[in-house]
Scaffold this active site. Sequence first.
Site, PDB file in Angstrom:
ATOM      1  N   TYR A   1      37.705  37.449  42.197  1.00 54.80           N
ATOM      2  CA  TYR A   1      38.690  38.490  42.523  1.00 54.80           C
ATOM      3  C   TYR A   1      39.122  38.504  43.997  1.00 54.80           C
ATOM      4  O   TYR A   1      39.940  39.328  44.390  1.00 54.80           O
ATOM      5  CB  TYR A   1      38.128  39.865  42.140  1.00 54.80           C
ATOM      6  CG  TYR A   1      37.801  39.991  40.660  1.00 54.80           C
ATOM      7  CD1 TYR A   1      38.817  40.058  39.713  1.00 54.80           C
ATOM      8  CD2 TYR A   1      36.477  40.024  40.205  1.00 54.80           C
ATOM      9  CE1 TYR A   1      38.534  40.171  38.360  1.00 54.80           C
ATOM     10  CE2 TYR A   1      36.180  40.135  38.855  1.00 54.80           C
ATOM     11  CZ  TYR A   1      37.209  40.202  37.940  1.00 54.80           C
ATOM     12  OH  TYR A   1      36.933  40.310  36.597  1.00 54.80           O
TER      13      TYR A   1
ATOM     14  N   HIS B   1      46.729  41.082  35.730  1.00 56.35           N
ATOM     15  CA  HIS B   1      45.324  40.700  35.835  1.00 56.35           C
ATOM     16  C   HIS B   1      45.174  39.832  37.069  1.00 56.35           C
ATOM     17  O   HIS B   1      45.946  38.877  37.255  1.00 56.35           O
ATOM     18  CB  HIS B   1      44.858  39.938  34.588  1.00 56.35           C
ATOM     19  CG  HIS B   1      44.907  40.805  33.373  1.00 56.35           C
ATOM     20  ND1 HIS B   1      43.997  41.797  33.146  1.00 56.35           N
ATOM     21  CD2 HIS B   1      45.804  40.860  32.366  1.00 56.35           C
ATOM     22  CE1 HIS B   1      44.316  42.425  32.031  1.00 56.35           C
ATOM     23  NE2 HIS B   1      45.413  41.889  31.537  1.00 56.35           N
TER      24      HIS B   1
HETATM   25  O1  CA2 Z   1      41.497  39.836  36.180  1.00 53.63           O
HETATM   26  C1  CA2 Z   1      41.596  41.061  36.072  1.00 53.63           C
HETATM   27  O2  CA2 Z   1      42.268  41.732  36.840  1.00 53.63           O
HETATM   28  C2  CA2 Z   1      40.810  41.792  34.986  1.00 53.63           C
HETATM   29  O3  CA2 Z   1      41.633  42.834  34.468  1.00 53.63           O
HETATM   30  C3  CA2 Z   1      39.600  42.386  35.666  1.00 53.63           C
HETATM   31  C4  CA2 Z   1      38.614  43.042  34.703  1.00 53.63           C
HETATM   32  C5  CA2 Z   1      38.294  42.129  33.548  1.00 53.63           C
HETATM   33  O4  CA2 Z   1      37.481  42.833  32.608  1.00 53.63           O
HETATM   34  C6  CA2 Z   1      39.534  41.619  32.864  1.00 53.63           C
HETATM   35  O5  CA2 Z   1      39.147  40.738  31.816  1.00 53.63           O
HETATM   36  C7  CA2 Z   1      40.417  40.878  33.843  1.00 53.63           C
HETATM   37  C8  CA2 Z   1      37.296  43.353  35.397  1.00 53.63           C
HETATM   38  C9  CA2 Z   1      37.452  44.264  36.535  1.00 53.63           C
HETATM   39  C10 CA2 Z   1      36.247  44.070  37.371  1.00 53.63           C
HETATM   40  O6  CA2 Z   1      36.763  44.108  38.642  1.00 53.63           O
HETATM   41  C11 CA2 Z   1      35.993  43.718  39.637  1.00 53.63           C
HETATM   42  C12 CA2 Z   1      36.667  43.439  40.790  1.00 53.63           C
HETATM   43  C13 CA2 Z   1      35.960  43.024  41.861  1.00 53.63           C
HETATM   44  C14 CA2 Z   1      34.591  42.932  41.797  1.00 53.63           C
HETATM   45  C15 CA2 Z   1      33.925  43.201  40.635  1.00 53.63           C
HETATM   46  C16 CA2 Z   1      34.628  43.615  39.550  1.00 53.63           C
END
Ligand code: CA2
Length: 150
Positions: A35, A110
């Site tokens: 991310y 996403h």
């Molecule tokens: O890629 C994306 O933006 C997602 O929506 C992020 C979600 C995931 O479940 C989707 O499949 C894809 C997860 C969010 C978790 O976000 C974090 C961001 C930074 C650090 C840890 C978790």
Amino acid sequence: MGGFFSPIIEQAMKRIAIINGPNLNLQGRREPEVYGTKSMEDYLDELQAQFPDVEFSYFQSNIEGEIVDRIQQVGFKVDGIVINAGGYSHTSVAIHDALQAVPAPAVEVHISNIFAREEYRHHSLLSSACKGVISGMGLQGYALAVSGLI
Ligand code: CA2
């Protein structure tokens, strides 16, 4: 007031609501390899600078019903919604229905490329209620979504 040939184009300020779902409050602090390292707060400052004529609102929640409430709250007032519902993207009929129920067009974002990840992330229940989907472009995906909406 501008006449027919007036060079002055009056452009109304656009209102865009950004809605982030569960765990996106950890953006920049966990899993940087997936991310990135920039926090959402820092990115929102950049987004505002990039689109000075857009009035942004930002909402993040880890709770499905609060995301539904927020869509209903803003969905009749704004010109567009940028939504990253996080893990709920793959499970939530309720968020799909809320997006479908409001007049504001939505773009699903996403940060990661959901199609290059686990199989259970490949399908989003929200996409069919959205005008478009951006996946895998990092935080820049939010700016691309705003461009598409204004
Ligand atoms: O890629 C994306 O933006 C997602 O929506 C992020 C979600 C995931 O479940 C989707 O499949 C894809 C997860 C969010 C978790 O976000 C974090 C961001 C930074 C650090 C840890 C978790």
